[in-house]
Design an enzyme around this catalytic site. Structure first.
Site, PDB file in Angstrom:
ATOM      1  N   VAL E 206     -26.724 -11.284  38.497  1.00  0.00           N
ATOM      2  CA  VAL E 206     -25.545 -10.309  38.496  1.00  0.00           C
ATOM      3  C   VAL E 206     -24.473 -10.926  37.940  1.00  0.00           C
ATOM      4  CG1 VAL E 206     -23.823  -9.589  40.319  1.00  0.00           C
ATOM      5  CG2 VAL E 206     -25.978 -10.008  40.895  1.00  0.00           C
ATOM      6  N   LYS E 207     -23.710 -10.016  37.070  1.00  0.00           N
ATOM      7  CA  LYS E 207     -22.866 -10.270  36.079  1.00  0.00           C
ATOM      8  C   LYS E 207     -21.390  -9.575  36.628  1.00  0.00           C
ATOM      9  CE  LYS E 207     -21.012  -9.601  31.574  1.00  0.00           C
ATOM     10  NZ  LYS E 207     -20.850  -8.631  30.714  1.00  0.00           N
ATOM     11  N   VAL E 208     -20.486 -10.273  36.858  1.00  0.00           N
ATOM     12  CA  VAL E 208     -19.153  -9.664  37.313  1.00  0.00           C
ATOM     13  C   VAL E 208     -18.209 -10.095  36.015  1.00  0.00           C
ATOM     14  CG1 VAL E 208     -19.848  -9.355  39.553  1.00  0.00           C
ATOM     15  CG2 VAL E 208     -18.677 -11.475  38.823  1.00  0.00           C
TER      16      VAL E 208
END
Lengths: 395, 395, 395, 395, 395
Positions: E206-208
């Site tokens: 996941v990339k935030v």
């Protein structure tokens, strides 16, 4: 007609089928003169394909006409009519719904010879669905070198049929390279084995030939002897086949085979009945006769059994000499004949009733020199149920 | 029941399977009397198809009835019940969920002869899914000229099964053109080879016949001699087969083959156990006996092993003479018998315990003339775990 | 039961359907007390979904149970039972084959409001096939802004259903943005229009609400007046709707709508009958009554019509004063009642018979002050056929 | 564990499902501490998606970890664990087979607002199959403007699930444009209606919120009053919802909703129990507590019921004063506590038993001022069955 | 390079994935300078699509060329290179196998405005397979009115990707109608929630965006306060996001966002590191710099950490004053620099090492005024493992 407890019992043997297939089995069991009895007479007409038209229809020329057969099946009160695609297509739209139809999905002709016994697939499950059939029919030849191919075809067709809510009727006819002696094709051990294979392949109804007084496989011979499996009478042999069909938990019916006299047919049917058969498939023996004779033949067989069942009520009042019971039962039967309840005087014969008494003894319904109901059966309700479900046709 | 470390270990050998397949392997390993032990007894009933109904069921006629077998499997605490489509359909809806089911997807009959050994495909993965099975079963005949066709069928079915979260159980029976001497079919080298092939084809569970005291391939003969591979006892031979199954990282179980006396069966089972077998498939030897005898047979085998495992706790206090240990262990066993923990007195015999002591030595649990726990095993927890997971059946 | 000429006639209106669909229409028309008459009573129970369980079932709490409704439909001799997926699944396997089933493929709930009238699709043709249904049911809301979406859904589902040999029953209920006056929803012109749309969409059976004494569309008002289309009596209005259904060549049945007294229902049913309706769908009016009352209500309606038809035979001997005919017909009716042929004394009332005489005049069966058969009808066979096919229920 | 008659009864309500689906329902009903009782506790953890991680897991931080929840479900003896794709994938391979899994196929987040209530589809039936789940879960929002889309999604997913032998669990939460008063979302009439809709859509298990003391729909208000449907106690309201689920022939369980004190939960659970609920889904109330507290809470509820059931055997000897019965029953309960049969002293309280006595009166098991078994129940076998199947948890 | 225990641990968090997906995750984790550390730097270049070419590439014109970026990613030791279809197709064949590729399957342009935030699907799983990618990338906008559509797209693509053995990398960027305050898009509570949603949708990575010092949702505000969740430092906030990713059991990386000075980047990276982040995605901050500067920036961050880890071995001999330890560690670092083991002198600064000491205290590796290894860590093996797996980049 109300559902009978016998039909409910039979349906309970198929706990893994969807309601669509169960509904079609129900239709098969609840149609015709034997509706509700758990017995079946199916009229199959595939001989035009199998033996050619002249051999099949010349003895009774109206049989060249596809309308003839379905009407015969309807008028004689059969449970269903089975035929190849062409014959079904010729009548399905016109007689839609009037009688359960079985589409025979494979057929074999006799123009080509010298190959492994193998039928061609001549119809599809989609055909059966669009034609409003209740079941597909398929023939396997256990013993043929091509048997595996047939089993695999049947597997695929049966899976598709069940998903579409159809039932599966399998003709299981031992034949081919594995059976080097022609007598082996109807041997009692082979018949039982062929019936078992059809059941294991997931068939709902199995059709075999009446087993003959012969054992083909040496290994089977030893087993029959060691465990004293009786096989000398047709009833014994039929019993073995029924047992081989999941202990009677699959419907097994017997074909008539070669054309015979009415008397021979009835004798054969009685033997099968005594062995617990669920009914008959009568092809040539029905449609190669003049129409009225055929209808009468199909009717007589069942009526005799009903008369006997009905007579049991006489024993509720107490034991009765066998001779006296027969006299009174025949009287009741004649009254039923006059009332139109039964249609054939032939059903009212002493041998038929004697046969029936023997059967009732076998089932533990009556005992004694004087006929007497066993405690288990000595109630009006039990007898009513027995009569309701009376095996009108074969038992 | 809580998951045991043995089951966790076994599942760890299948790291490439999806959770659906692992869950079904889990169900297989966690059902019945052997739940959690990593051992399996599976009741397969395909003999009706393979040998015909009379040869299969006449010795114990209730076996004609499909309900009989699944109930026998449930009541005797088997891990699973395996059968062809017909027998499974006849019971799946009625007994849904009560015992893991294995649908045998191919079957061979013996009516046709003289061809390559080849089974027909008689069921599908979709059938297995709709019938709620945990696994498919498939038979290959290494040695048959048709083997490649079989391997390819299995490959396709296994791929589909795994995508649907099912496990794959392969019956690997050497047979056919490649094996010119009948004795070769059960030769130890051939058995190991056939087991390896089944594993290499992606099976989760492999079933072979107990390997016989014979080496068939000359090349194998040389290797067995050169590397001193022992093969004279059944335990030795079983050990070779287990090793051939990915060094024991595939579940391998042995069939019972021809009907035998209970004593012969138990002797055979002991040999297999000593060789590290995961369990048995017992078809004819179970269902051809009267029901109670069959249940008892299946029970006895496991109980003996439990008694031995339980007796290990006696050694926590220190070394003990073997004879004394056996006495006390038998006492404990008798108490367990009285308490209903074990049900068969046959489980309490000296030979069984002697067998067990040998096994415990082999596993490095005990050493010495006086029995003594090795340091690794000398803790209550380790022994409890061992007992919990005791190989109730075969080891 | 033998196929009647009326059923044959009805099936002849569907010449483009495959035999599968015809067979299922046949089953629909040949089941229950009205079997063979061409009339239908269908018990639909979708109110639990449409209005919520309390409003639907609290008046007769056994109705909460899905088994109640199908048993009511069977016991009262309905032609079919219609319901959403949940109710059908709850009973199909248990009552397989006992009564034709119609799977309602869309349903609307009343918890959400303020949108275009639109039902959710809650079942599939595959569901209908696996559950053994004879037809799918689908509701359209002509007048709704979402109507095209509904017509298109129905088209796709009907195409699939027909390919699978199922019939299509359409509930056509005008509603929505296009009908700004609530009264318009049951206006006679709108009812006829909505019925026509359902027929044009390829439905085999159409269900509408009884049309009210109101014309909604100004254009229609002009036409009704210009061509003197009668619409003041319920019979007139029903006749318009029947005519709108391909001149009576599509089966059109009327729903009962709001719960009413038995008397109101029978009055309504008589009006519909006189207009040529094929029958009724009775949901709430049936299952919200106590069971026995519901069964009786369903029976009475049909019995009155049978008595009248039966009385026609009296005229074979020659003309007869109407009063005398009525007297003798009532006598015959009472005999039939005593014989158990009819079960409700309510069927034997003078108004019912007067109604019937009027109908017979309308059909050209009888003429004159003294009742007299027209030459066309003055044969035993014609009358027998008429009686056989007597519109037992509604005409 | 042996199949109980209660589980057999429950499975009989699903006569149209294939054996695969029945087997998975069986697994659901036969797992955990309530195995065989027909009662269910399911641990669902979708709050991370629905409310965000901090609001969901900060109260008990181990809950951030997906392993925590499945282990909690296993250790506390739940029947199943339900979660969205991510949480299931994080654990399915590691805990394969250890507890029945339910894959929630749609989920809603609260980051976006102001639209129709509508969940996103976040998993597939294929996912459920490869992950070894026994069922799919799906949430519908009756009352939402988007409800039809949700019903249609569920229909398609349920059809696919059933074909793959999975069960269908539906969360039915009234919400949206059609329900203008927030109180309407839990109104008793709306709850019953929402449950009915879920059943009609073909769900096997339905989950609703505990119904509140409020009626939302004016039409329903009239019906509740006219037919005197009781709704003032939680038990009354639960009873209405259970009845709305096909008269109790669909499994209906209640969610716990907002986090509460243990005492509040138990009070609520008792009310639901008295109304005939099949069990609970406890999300936040379980996993937001410290682990041990959560396990204990889940255990206590069931144990109280078992103690009461067990005490019934005292009445086999004859009537007994209620006070005396309670004293002896508490003694037996304490013995069971000491024996480790029950684990929570809280299960042994007078109010619990008084509750139970009332329930036993309601069920017609006991009558009289002195407690006395009714003739129907006065047999050791009946009581044993009752105890075996004792509704350990909620009744 | 040998597999590290950290990578083994990370892969163990994905127990439900097939070996194909695991192998691709492995490739991602075992490539580049951070290979084996469990940390990741991914170079994504989708700004040409997202912001237009001039805004994206004019600051460093070689960036107009697709070859530039992949070469930059390779030369700077990134773990992977991510881009839309066009950029990947432009380089995949030429650099096949040289660096793991991630195909971004959806992209948004800024030419069209005023709609719900929604990206177009611009590539397929089949594209990713034929281009040899290790993963697909997909962007969701939690908070957008179109979010459900995005989640459903991702669900379908992820299912297909996993079946093909690819990993799934999700960019989760809160945006849209549900977030009315622009500051909410990076609020810490929203960031944690968006990360959780991506994980629940089945993402592997996941990339935030780095979470800002702001809480957006009132309900979250209460929870943060009630449970004292720290959020004032970037480390605190990163820790919350990591915890929200299944308690750190999903790989979460942070994007760099707006272009910044190198110093700002490093400060940000340190904060994220302290919060437990797995790494960074650096788009503009990397490729908008001149190539050498970009490479250097990416390298420096990791090298500092390695030096510190390496210095720990000095403490095996016993406690050491912090100042002395730093001196010797810097010496070792310089030696490593000379040996080419590290490439940037910037990695050898006192602040970096002070930072590291603090971290080592936090982790319980060292204690005391004099630096001293805790007993748990005082072994050569433990330290070697730590160094091997040293979080070269961010910790």
């Amino acid at each position: 007609m109300e559902t009978t407890s016998r039909v409910r019992e039979i349906l309970s043997w198929y706990p893994s089928d969807n309601p669509g297939t169960l509904a079609n089995l129900y239709r098969l069991l609840m149609h015709g003169r034997l509706a509700g009895t758990g017995k079946l007479v199916i009229l199959p007409v595939d001989q035009g394909f199998e033996h050619g038209p002249a051999r099949s229809f010349a003895p009774n020329p109206p049989g060249y006409d596809p309308d003839y057969h379905i009407q015969l099946a309807i008028d004689s009160g059969c449970n269903a009519y089975a035929a190849p695609l062409g014959f079904i297509e010729a009548v399905a739209g016109k007689h839609a719904g009037q009688i359960p139809l079985i589409l025979k999905l494979n057929n074999s002709d006799t123009l080509s010879k010298g190959h492994s016994a193998e039928s061609a697939v001549t119809g599809s499950v989609k055909d059966a669905v669009r034609l409003g059939c209740v079941a597909i029919g398929y023939t396997i030849y256990p013993g043929s070198a091509a048997r595996n191919h047939q089993y695999e075809n049947l597997r695929a067709l049966a899976e598709e049929a069940k998903a579409h809510g159809l039932a599966v009727v399998t003709w299981s006819y031992p034949r081919g390279e594995g059976i080097t002696d022609k007598k082996g094709e109807t041997a009692v051990d082979v018949a039982g084995y062929a019936a078992q294979i059809a059941c294991q392949l997931g068939s709902h109804v199995v059709k075999v030939k009446p087993p003959a007084d012969f054992i083909y496989q040496p290994e089977a011979q030893k087993v029959f002897e060691k465990y004293n499996i009786p096989w000398k009478t047709l009833a014994d042999r039929a019993r073995h086949v029924v047992q081989s069909c999941f202990n009677g938990k699959r419907i097994v019916i017997f074909s008539g085979g070669e054309a015979k006299s009415s008397e021979e047919i009835l004798t054969e049917v009685r033997g099968l009945r005594d062995g617990g058969a669920f009914g008959s498939i009568m092809g040539r023996n029905a449609f190669q006769r003049p129409r009225e004779e055929a209808i009468q033949l199909l009717r007589q067989v069942g009526e005799g059994a009903w008369v006997a069942s009905d007579g049991l009520r006489l024993l509720l009042a107490g034991p009765m000499a066998a001779r006296e019971w027969m006299r009174q039962t025949l009287d009741r039967g004649r009254a039923a004949y006059l009332a139109g309840r039964i249609l054939r005087l032939e059903a009212l014969t002493r041998p038929t009733l004697e046969n029936a008494v023997q059967m009732l003894r076998d089932r533990g319904v009556v005992v004694g020199a004087k006929l007497q109901l066993t405690p288990e059966w000595a109630s009006r309700d039990k007898l009513a149920a027995l009569a309701d479900e009376a095996d009108l046709f074969l038992r």
